[in-house]
Write a protein that holds these residues in place. Structure first.
Motif, PDB file in Angstrom:
ATOM      1  N   GLU A 190       0.822  -1.211   0.000  1.00  0.00           N
ATOM      2  CA  GLU A 190       0.000   0.000   0.000  1.00  0.00           C
ATOM      3  C   GLU A 190       0.861   1.268   0.000  1.00  0.00           C
ATOM      4  O   GLU A 190       1.846   1.373   0.722  1.00  0.00           O
ATOM      5  N   ASN A 191       0.459   2.223  -0.848  1.00  0.00           N
ATOM      6  CA  ASN A 191       1.129   3.522  -0.985  1.00  0.00           C
ATOM      7  C   ASN A 191       2.533   3.423  -1.562  1.00  0.00           C
ATOM      8  O   ASN A 191       3.329   4.360  -1.449  1.00  0.00           O
ATOM      9  N   CYS A 192       2.831   2.287  -2.181  1.00  0.00           N
ATOM     10  CA  CYS A 192       4.094   2.113  -2.909  1.00  0.00           C
ATOM     11  C   CYS A 192       3.771   2.016  -4.392  1.00  0.00           C
ATOM     12  O   CYS A 192       2.945   1.181  -4.802  1.00  0.00           O
ATOM     13  N   PHE A 193       4.399   2.856  -5.198  1.00  0.00           N
ATOM     14  CA  PHE A 193       4.139   2.924  -6.629  1.00  0.00           C
ATOM     15  C   PHE A 193       5.448   2.679  -7.375  1.00  0.00           C
ATOM     16  O   PHE A 193       6.521   2.987  -6.871  1.00  0.00           O
ATOM     17  N   ILE A 194       5.320   2.144  -8.584  1.00  0.00           N
ATOM     18  CA  ILE A 194       6.537   1.850  -9.351  1.00  0.00           C
ATOM     19  C   ILE A 194       6.381   2.287 -10.804  1.00  0.00           C
ATOM     20  O   ILE A 194       5.297   2.195 -11.391  1.00  0.00           O
ATOM     21  N   ASN A 195       7.474   2.794 -11.344  1.00  0.00           N
ATOM     22  CA  ASN A 195       7.540   3.239 -12.732  1.00  0.00           C
ATOM     23  C   ASN A 195       8.805   2.627 -13.312  1.00  0.00           C
ATOM     24  O   ASN A 195       9.918   3.002 -12.925  1.00  0.00           O
ATOM     25  N   CYS A 196       8.664   1.664 -14.223  1.00  0.00           N
ATOM     26  CA  CYS A 196       9.844   0.948 -14.726  1.00  0.00           C
ATOM     27  C   CYS A 196       9.508   0.306 -16.071  1.00  0.00           C
ATOM     28  O   CYS A 196       8.430   0.495 -16.629  1.00  0.00           O
ATOM     29  N   GLY A 197      10.447  -0.468 -16.596  1.00  0.00           N
ATOM     30  CA  GLY A 197      10.199  -1.254 -17.799  1.00  0.00           C
ATOM     31  C   GLY A 197      10.188  -0.470 -19.089  1.00  0.00           C
ATOM     32  O   GLY A 197       9.629  -0.931 -20.086  1.00  0.00           O
ATOM     33  N   TRP A 198      10.848   0.685 -19.129  1.00  0.00           N
ATOM     34  CA  TRP A 198      10.830   1.504 -20.340  1.00  0.00           C
ATOM     35  C   TRP A 198      11.759   0.963 -21.420  1.00  0.00           C
ATOM     36  O   TRP A 198      11.756   1.452 -22.552  1.00  0.00           O
ATOM     37  N   GLY A 199      12.553  -0.023 -21.090  1.00  0.00           N
ATOM     38  CA  GLY A 199      13.421  -0.622 -22.099  1.00  0.00           C
ATOM     39  C   GLY A 199      14.335   0.402 -22.729  1.00  0.00           C
ATOM     40  O   GLY A 199      14.953   1.211 -22.047  1.00  0.00           O
ATOM     41  N   THR A 200      14.383   0.399 -24.055  1.00  0.00           N
ATOM     42  CA  THR A 200      15.299   1.296 -24.761  1.00  0.00           C
ATOM     43  C   THR A 200      14.655   2.612 -25.139  1.00  0.00           C
ATOM     44  O   THR A 200      15.250   3.410 -25.854  1.00  0.00           O
ATOM     45  N   GLY A 201      13.431   2.863 -24.685  1.00  0.00           N
ATOM     46  CA  GLY A 201      12.710   4.070 -25.105  1.00  0.00           C
ATOM     47  C   GLY A 201      12.365   5.009 -23.987  1.00  0.00           C
ATOM     48  O   GLY A 201      11.378   5.733 -24.067  1.00  0.00           O
ATOM     49  N   GLY A 202      13.157   5.065 -22.935  1.00  0.00           N
ATOM     50  CA  GLY A 202      12.783   5.836 -21.760  1.00  0.00           C
ATOM     51  C   GLY A 202      12.915   7.338 -21.903  1.00  0.00           C
ATOM     52  O   GLY A 202      12.080   8.086 -21.401  1.00  0.00           O
ATOM     53  N   PHE A 203      13.960   7.823 -22.582  1.00  0.00           N
ATOM     54  CA  PHE A 203      14.190   9.268 -22.620  1.00  0.00           C
ATOM     55  C   PHE A 203      13.031   9.999 -23.273  1.00  0.00           C
ATOM     56  O   PHE A 203      12.585  11.049 -22.788  1.00  0.00           O
ATOM     57  N   LYS A 204      12.537   9.476 -24.370  1.00  0.00           N
ATOM     58  CA  LYS A 204      11.476  10.171 -25.098  1.00  0.00           C
ATOM     59  C   LYS A 204      10.202  10.304 -24.280  1.00  0.00           C
ATOM     60  O   LYS A 204       9.374  11.174 -24.533  1.00  0.00           O
ATOM     61  N   ALA A 205      10.041   9.460 -23.258  1.00  0.00           N
ATOM     62  CA  ALA A 205       8.802   9.431 -22.490  1.00  0.00           C
ATOM     63  C   ALA A 205       8.842  10.265 -21.221  1.00  0.00           C
ATOM     64  O   ALA A 205       7.833  10.365 -20.517  1.00  0.00           O
ATOM     65  N   ILE A 206       9.974  10.869 -20.900  1.00  0.00           N
ATOM     66  CA  ILE A 206      10.159  11.475 -19.570  1.00  0.00           C
ATOM     67  C   ILE A 206       9.012  12.393 -19.139  1.00  0.00           C
ATOM     68  O   ILE A 206       8.434  12.189 -18.072  1.00  0.00           O
ATOM     69  N   PRO A 207       8.622  13.405 -19.918  1.00  0.00           N
ATOM     70  CA  PRO A 207       7.544  14.282 -19.417  1.00  0.00           C
ATOM     71  C   PRO A 207       6.210  13.557 -19.266  1.00  0.00           C
ATOM     72  O   PRO A 207       5.502  13.743 -18.259  1.00  0.00           O
ATOM     73  N   GLY A 208       5.847  12.702 -20.225  1.00  0.00           N
ATOM     74  CA  GLY A 208       4.587  11.969 -20.132  1.00  0.00           C
ATOM     75  C   GLY A 208       4.588  10.962 -19.005  1.00  0.00           C
ATOM     76  O   GLY A 208       3.582  10.783 -18.301  1.00  0.00           O
ATOM     77  N   SER A 209       5.719  10.301 -18.804  1.00  0.00           N
ATOM     78  CA  SER A 209       5.862   9.345 -17.715  1.00  0.00           C
ATOM     79  C   SER A 209       5.708  10.039 -16.362  1.00  0.00           C
ATOM     80  O   SER A 209       4.994   9.560 -15.472  1.00  0.00           O
ATOM     81  N   GLY A 210       6.386  11.172 -16.191  1.00  0.00           N
ATOM     82  CA  GLY A 210       6.289  11.914 -14.943  1.00  0.00           C
ATOM     83  C   GLY A 210       4.888  12.425 -14.692  1.00  0.00           C
ATOM     84  O   GLY A 210       4.390  12.394 -13.556  1.00  0.00           O
ATOM     85  N   TRP A 211       4.228  12.892 -15.748  1.00  0.00           N
ATOM     86  CA  TRP A 211       2.853  13.389 -15.647  1.00  0.00           C
ATOM     87  C   TRP A 211       1.933  12.266 -15.154  1.00  0.00           C
ATOM     88  O   TRP A 211       1.138  12.459 -14.223  1.00  0.00           O
ATOM     89  N   ALA A 212       2.032  11.094 -15.784  1.00  0.00           N
ATOM     90  CA  ALA A 212       1.158   9.966 -15.436  1.00  0.00           C
ATOM     91  C   ALA A 212       1.462   9.431 -14.044  1.00  0.00           C
ATOM     92  O   ALA A 212       0.549   9.128 -13.264  1.00  0.00           O
ATOM     93  N   MET A 213       2.743   9.292 -13.709  1.00  0.00           N
ATOM     94  CA  MET A 213       3.130   8.768 -12.398  1.00  0.00           C
ATOM     95  C   MET A 213       2.690   9.708 -11.280  1.00  0.00           C
ATOM     96  O   MET A 213       2.198   9.271 -10.233  1.00  0.00           O
TER      97      MET A 213
END
Length: 414
Positions: free
Chosen positions: A355-378
């Motif tokens: 409970e109250n533990c969240f995880i953001n991972c598994g971006w593989g080789t495409g993580g940089f392009k997702a940074i703002p959207g990933s942060g927004w969603a997380m």
């Protein structure tokens, strides 16, 4: 914190640049925080930033075992695109691409976003059909892409050889608003904005344990002492499995090195990003003139951040046929990053059984392009308990069979 502007630059020039402040504070950790984010890379910093900007949550600590932006954020090839086949992927990557457009203004920090365009080469008839399918899907998703013929590819990229004997260029999927950004500037800009909101960025502070009471996270143990928190976000890329194990969780991911290299700087010859998935190599030219070259992950699990000779041989051999001119260049430097990959090659942005533990991972080789959207969603997930962008990327999809299979869709990890 002072705003950067042309007037600030002129003022500091007159006093020999003696008045610039530090971009962010480096405080000692407090006893407790509302939220702790483990990982001061792009995704972790973006999560903290949007927690503050969108939800007013600023009693936040971002903990980093090394130095800020020293992981994958500073070890990639800076490609930004959103031309994915699956709807959930297209949605979050397009959100990220859209946020990149105004990120310099939002952060008051020049991230050097360059919408120079991205071409994904079709070098087999199978790829032609696949990219035409993706172009139709993108049209339905509201992502602007188009499939172009080999002559148009040659017009945009004069240095390319479209008549290669093994891998001729049969066309390409073009996204004109894709491009690149300065990877370390993205991390620095987010860090500066987080610090300005009163968040603590704590570097050289390794998490050694996750404290739990009755199935709920209550804090972390670190090399700088015990720190309490109400919510915990784990955003540590290739080390996600290690941190999850501390929290009593097991993730469906594996870690491997992803390598890249740059050539000596040369005069401008290529103002677009080119990806060649059949041979698994991609290339762009940096603002300094270097040819930035990347390929696929190592074929074995590992945690190394060093380059290897086999990567140079395999990746460059594949690209030399398509770009003959690079055979005459000298390599300037090489590096590796530790990426974490799921079975369907799509990320995990999810609550966990703790409970109250969240995880953001598994971006593989495409993580940089997702940074703002990933942060927004997380950030939205941590603040509200749900996020339209993140819902499809829940870890539960693996036991429910709801795969977002981008490995099949793209024919490549990302």
């Amino acid at each position: 914190m002072k705003r950067y502007s042309v007037f600030a630059v002129a003022r500091e020039a007159q006093r020999y640049h003696s008045g610039w402040e530090r971009a962010w504070r480096s405080p000692e950790p407090q006893k407790s925080y509302d939220v702790i984010i483990v990982g001061a890379g792009g995704h972790g910093l973006a999560t903290a930033y949007y927690l503050g900007k969108n939800f007013g949550i600023t009693n936040v600590a971002i903990i980093e075992k090394g130095w800020l932006g020293g992981g994958n954020t500073g070890r990639n090839t800076t490609i930004i695109r959103s031309n994915y086949l699956q709807d959930p992927s297209a949605a979050i990557y397009e959100k990220a691409r859209d946020l990149y457009e105004t990120l310099s203004q939002d952060l008051n920090y020049n991230v050097m976003f360059s919408p120079r365009g991205v071409i994904m080469l079709a070098q087999t008839h199978h790829e032609v059909r696949g990219y035409q399918r993706t172009a139709h899907a993108n049209a339905l998703q509201g992502v602007k892409t188009e499939f172009i013929g080999p002559e148009k590819v040659k017009e945009i990229v004069p240095i390319i050889n479209i008549d290669g004997p093994r891998y001729p260029v049969l066309g390409g999927l073009l996204q004109k608003r894709g491009g690149t950004a300065r990877h370390d500037a993205v991390a620095w800009g987010y860090a500066r904005a987080c610090s300005d909101m009163g968040m603590d960025i704590i570097q050289k502070c390794e998490v050694t344990g996750v404290r739990r009471i009755a199935g709920r996270v209550v804090g972390v143990e670190t090399t700088k002492g015990s720190i309490d928190c109400n919510k915990l976000g784990i955003v540590v890329a290739g080390h996600s499995g290690v941190l999850a194990d501390m929290a009593g969780l097991r993730l469906p991911i594996e870690s491997a090195a992803l390598q890249a290299l740059v050539s000596e700087p040369i005069k401008p010859c290529m103002d677009v990003v080119v990806m060649a998935n059949t041979v698994h190599g991609y290339m762009s030219q940096s603002d300094k003139g270097e040819m930035v070259i990347g390929g696929g992950t190592d074929s074995f699990n590992n945690y190394t951040q060093r380059g290897s000779f086999h990567h140079i041989e395999e990746t460059v051999r594949a690209l030399v046929e398509t770009f003959p001119m690079i055979s005459r260049l000298k390599m300037l430097r090489q590096w590796g990053g530790i990426v974490d990959m799921t079975g369907d090659r799509s990320p995990i942005i999810s609550k966990t059984p703790l409970e109250n533990c969240f995880i953001n991972c598994g971006w593989g080789t495409g993580g940089f392009k997702a940074i703002p959207g990933s942060g927004w969603a997380m950030a939205e997930l941590m603040a509200k308990g749900y996020s339209p962008l993140a819902n499809e990327f829940s870890v539960d999809r693996f036991k429910e069979g709801r795969f977002i299979d981008e490995s099949v869709a793209a024919g490549v990890a990302h």
